[in-house]
Design an enzyme around this catalytic site. Structure first.
Site, short mmCIF file in Angstrom:
data_model
loop_
_atom_site.label_atom_id
_atom_site.label_comp_id
_atom_site.label_asym_id
_atom_site.label_seq_id
_atom_site.Cartn_x
_atom_site.Cartn_y
_atom_site.Cartn_z
CD GLU A 1 -1.23 0.08 3.69
OE1 GLU A 1 -2.43 0.36 3.56
OE2 GLU A 1 -0.72 -0.27 4.76
CG ASP B 1 -6.92 -12.34 9.92
OD1 ASP B 1 -6.05 -11.58 9.47
OD2 ASP B 1 -7.22 -12.34 11.12
#
Ligand code: SAH
Length: 252
Positions: A12, A219
């Site tokens: 990112e 997750d």
């Protein structure tokens, strides 16, 4: 105004750096700090690495060496709120260090930072709302142009959404549903767990500057937590956080 942007995913930071002008690179303490402009803002951008110490020392360098007067932290997190799906995004309105426990000492509560006397790092409501608006804009308008529907489908992402709430940070990758449930019991309103946000929030608090923490759920903090992590980050999460930060910079 000079904004420090810390990311816990190298991908990112690379995406954000691509859109930066007048770039200048400098290495301090094993971190590469990239100074320049994005959306007319003076920015210093850096991959923080993982964990509270890494994030806190990087945040301190941004403030003391680069003179930033606000901080934005982005990355992925394990969702512990059953309402959250992979791909949803969380803007912290409160951050807690879940592995801080000096409660054996008289008068100190679990999670309380000794000598500072607080356990909750609260983020100003105005900031939180601005970040929520930015993420909504990204998810509603830019998302499918950047990440193909097919890729989203591979991770069972249909309509990602953004919520605000408490984020807990600690020097542990949580991969146990029992541990996640215990944290959720102890920290009311807990949305997700990660390894840096509350450390950055403490540094910001101690230097009296605002900070924002923005996370994509990668997750569920259970035993499946490590499956396909690198692919999720490269093909989904880094776009989500980079795109949302760009939208946020337009609003600041
Ligand atoms: N990208 C790595 C895994 C990263 S794990 C890989 O290639 O395998 C560490 C990063 O993920 C940290 O920035 C942490 O904040 C975040 N994170 C995501 N899920 C987490 C969880 N369940 N528990 C703790 N941190 C988590």
């Amino acid at each position: 105004m000079k904004i420090g942007i810390l990311g816990a995913m190298e991908e990112e930071i690379r995406l954000l750096a691509d859109g930066m002008t007048n770039k200048h690179f400098e290495v301090i303490g094993k971190r590469e700090y990239i100074s320049g402009q994005i959306c007319d803002h003076d920015i210093c951008l850096v991959f923080s690495r993982w964990g509270k110490v890494a994030a806190a020392s990087t945040a301190t360098t941004l403030i003391q060496h680069y003179g930033v007067d606000r901080l934005i932290f982005t990355g992925v997190a394990g969702g512990v709120d059953p309402e959250l799906n992979i791909g949803d995004m969380v803007v912290a309105d409160n951050l807690v260090q879940h592995d801080m426990d000096a409660s054996f000492l008289p008068g100190i509560a679990e999670f309380e930072i000794p000598l500072l006397g607080i356990s909750d790092f609260r983020i100003g409501e105005k900031y939180v709302q601005t970040a929520i608006e930015a993420v909504k804009k990204y998810l509603d308008t830019d998302l499918t142009q950047e990440v193909p529907e097919q890729t989203l489908a591979q991770f069972s992402i249909t309509r990602p959404r953004v919520v605000q709430g408490t984020i807990a940070s600690g020097d542990q990758f949580i991969s146990s549903a029992a541990k996640a449930a215990r944290l959720r019991e102890k920290i009311p309103g807990l949305r997700c767990v990660e390894m840096e946000g509350a450390a950055v929030a403490q540094v910001a608090h101690e230097h009296d500057i605002p900070c924002l923490v923005l996370r994509t759920i990668s997750d569920r903090a259970d035993h499946e937590a490590v499956i396909d992590f690198p692919r999720f980050i490269a093909s989904v999460a880094s776009f989500f956080t980079c795109g949302s930060v760009l939208r946020l910079l337009e609003l600041l």
